[in-house]
Each structure stands twice: as C-alpha cells, then as structure tokens.
Design an enzyme around this catalytic site. Sequence first.
Site, short mmCIF file in Angstrom:
data_model
loop_
_atom_site.label_atom_id
_atom_site.label_comp_id
_atom_site.label_asym_id
_atom_site.label_seq_id
_atom_site.Cartn_x
_atom_site.Cartn_y
_atom_site.Cartn_z
N LYS A 30 -1.24 5.15 0.46
CA LYS A 30 -0.68 3.94 1.06
C LYS A 30 -1.13 3.77 2.51
CE LYS A 30 1.96 2.12 -2.18
NZ LYS A 30 2.18 0.72 -2.50
N ASP A 58 9.61 1.48 -1.73
CA ASP A 58 10.23 2.60 -2.43
C ASP A 58 9.85 3.90 -1.72
OD1 ASP A 58 7.54 2.78 -3.29
OD2 ASP A 58 8.03 1.46 -4.96
C1 LIG Z 1 2.27 7.33 -4.88
C2 LIG Z 1 2.09 5.99 -5.46
N1 LIG Z 1 1.21 5.80 -6.45
C3 LIG Z 1 1.01 4.59 -6.98
C4 LIG Z 1 1.71 3.49 -6.55
C5 LIG Z 1 1.49 2.16 -7.21
O1 LIG Z 1 0.94 1.20 -6.40
P1 LIG Z 1 1.18 -0.35 -6.70
O2 LIG Z 1 2.62 -0.64 -6.51
O3 LIG Z 1 0.28 -1.04 -5.74
O4 LIG Z 1 0.77 -0.57 -8.13
C6 LIG Z 1 2.64 3.63 -5.52
C7 LIG Z 1 3.39 2.48 -5.00
O5 LIG Z 1 4.26 2.58 -4.18
C8 LIG Z 1 2.84 4.90 -4.96
O6 LIG Z 1 3.71 5.10 -3.95
#
Ligand SMILES: Cc1ncc(COP(=O)(O)O)c(C=O)c1O
Length: 411
Positions: free
Chosen positions: A76, A121
């Site tokens: 992120k 989140d």
């Molecule tokens: C560790 C992790 N992987 C994958 C995702 C998925 O990303 P997206 O919400 O852009 O699909 C998130 C989203 O918060 C995440 O925190």
Amino acid sequence: MLIANPHASLKPYPADLRQIMNMAAAEESLRWLSAWDRMSSEPTPIHDLPDQASRLGVAQILVKDESVRSPLGSFKALGAPVALLRLILRRWPAHDIDPTQLIRGAYASLVKDFTVISATDGNHGRALAAAAKSVGCACVIVLHANVSAEREEAIAAYGAKIVRIAGNYDASVEEAARLAAANGWEVVSDTSYDGYEDIPRDVMQGYGAIAAEAIRQLRAPVTHVILQGGVGGMAAGVISYLWERYGEKRPTFIVVEPRQADCLYQSARVGYPAKATGSVDSVMAGLACGETSPLAWKFLNESVDVFMTLSDDDAVAAMVTLAAGGARDIPIVSGESGAAGFAGLAVLCADPALRQEVGLDANSRVLLVSTEGATAPQVYRELVGESADAIIAHQIAHQTAYQTAHRQRDV
Ligand SMILES: Cc1ncc(COP(=O)(O)O)c(C=O)c1O
C-alpha cells in the site's frame, strides 16, 4: 468457489483503458516514490519456492514479497502516497511543484492547512498517514469496528487523527465522505464511486509498479498470475501493466478473495460492479471489502479469467506454509491478506478438475504477490504460532545456509 469469467478475452490492451492507466504513468509513480525516505530503494525480492512447486505439481512458484517495500509492511506504500502527490500537484498547479521534493517535505508550509481523509481496513490508511506526515499536511483516518487496536496504533503513530465508527468498511467509507464534505477536506480513497475516480486511479496506478519491477526481475514471462482482491484496485493496477505489456500473450489472471467478502466474484457473476453476499468479516482484513470499485472493475471485467473465493482457514494454512519454508524454500513472513494468492494456488492444485479448468500443470510458472508482512504482529503470532521476528531469523539462517551450499558447490 470458482467462476470462469465469461467476459475475459485475449485481446490487446484497449486504448480507452490506456487513457486511464498506462505503463508510463506507473513507471513515473515509482520514480517519484523512490525519493521517499520511507520506501526501500531496492525492488522487493521475488522468492522462488521449488519445494512448494514440486509439492503442488507446477514448474515454478514465484512470490514477490511486498512486506519489505517499506517500514509500513505492505504494497500500500505504492498507492496512497503517490495519489497524495498527484492531488497536491493538481491543487496547486501554479506552484511548479517537484514531486520528489514534495514527498521530502519541501513544500510543508504550502500544504500545512490541507487535510486529507480516508476510510481504511488498516494498510491504506497507514500509508496515507505516513505520506501526509512526510509531505506536511494533516490526515484523518476513519476506522470501522473490525480494525484491530494494533492496526489503529500503527496509523496513529504517524500523527493521523483517528475516527472510530461502529459499522463495517463500507460504513467507514460513507463516514469519510460525510466528514470531508462537512469540513472541506479531501478524500484519498482507494475505491472509486460515482464522480470520484481520479484519486483511486492514481492509487491503482501506483500499484502497477509491482508489475513493472517483476518484469525486470523475471528471466522469462510467467503463465499464471494469482492476485488477491479487496475492492479490486491492486489486481487492476498490476493487471493493467501486464496486459499492456503482453497484450494477447498475457498470462492467465486469477483473482482470489474471502468467501464472506466476495464482491469481485459476484461482479463476475452478474457482469457489473456488485456487492458481496457475505458478512464482509474475514481474517483477511485487507480483503474484507463489501463493494467492488467500479473503476477497478473496468480493468478486471475483460482480463481476469477466473475469480475464486477462499475460506479463512485456507488463508491461515497458506501463512503457516510460507512461514515454514523448506529445504530449498526460503521462509516468508506473509500476513493474512498477503498469503491469499498462495492459498488460492494451493486450493486449485489440490483438485484435479480445478487444475485443469485454470490450466495449471507441470509447465506452469506462477507469480504471486505477498502483499503484506505481519502488519498486525499479534494476530500473525497467534495464527502462525511464531512471531514475525522469529520467521525473519529463520529466513536469514536459510539465506546464509543456502549461500554457503552454493559456494561449496561452486568451488
Ligand atoms: C495486504 C493487502 N492485500 C491486498 C489488498 C487488496 O487491495 P484492493 O482493495 O485494492 O483490492 C489489500 C487492501 O487493503 C491489502 O491490505
């Protein structure tokens, strides 16, 4: 559960999508962020797991490890920070701002009264809070009821003001929009909604850096890419880059998500951005999203070959397997959402019919992205049975032993 996407096709990257996201903008995002002192100056490593590949009956399993992207512990760091830079550039067009200086705080006096806000989140909010602190503007983060106290502390550590609400993720998105409208703040969200696309586009575009780096690191193209989805932004950012680069010769794309937060699976079923049918509460906290991002769906609709859902147990088993490593496999710290891609691969490989459906065989070279490390360290320890620090110690021991073995063989 699995659905073969009836809209997926092998065609060149469409011109209308290239207008929204493209390889050049992804490379630019990566260049800007490389000036940030919170970002690793090295590409994140890709680990080859030969023991797991032979156990699961594929040629190669390659895991890009985003836990070391930055001290934030997840991919992120590539999204919200670059979206914040682009937002400030748009807001002060006359100031000829250098984004690589902006992220180092050189324009702090200009932006000191500027406030950004987002629901999260955990990982997105942490990245936004860290970027806001570096840039010198204010940040407010709205947390829903299921965000753990340790995730809250990690965000507050960057000086963000925390607003806690009783509802779920989608309620926190609404509350952030309400607070922004009431106070004249800017929402920096990773999900799009009607009339709100520029910022989520910039967030997703930043994630394209994962693909940009991976292509430079891999000796040969992969056959399959398995990506985990929350609102779909990470998958869209990575896929858009690979689709533009490889066109009709693109790999098979598979997207996995929690059974209780199956908005992408439901979108594939009906053919438009849809809501999840479950409780939207999963151990995979980053993937516990109830609504598909409509902008992300534009990219996923015609490119993702298969959508599948996973149980929380699948994710935990994957965390444990990756942490354990093997005689030849390096132990990897992969968090609850980070391990979901590997969990999907393990579920597919365990069932001959599913293997066949997605074309996984002894020649398959599979790329996974471990999107986070132990971003919630207590939860990680409880689920894996050892702390992330202990796994990192095993990792270092493995690297040392492996290098020694190779030196001996070379001699
Ligand atoms: C560790 C992790 N992987 C994958 C995702 C998925 O990303 P997206 O919400 O852009 O699909 C998130 C989203 O918060 C995440 O925190």
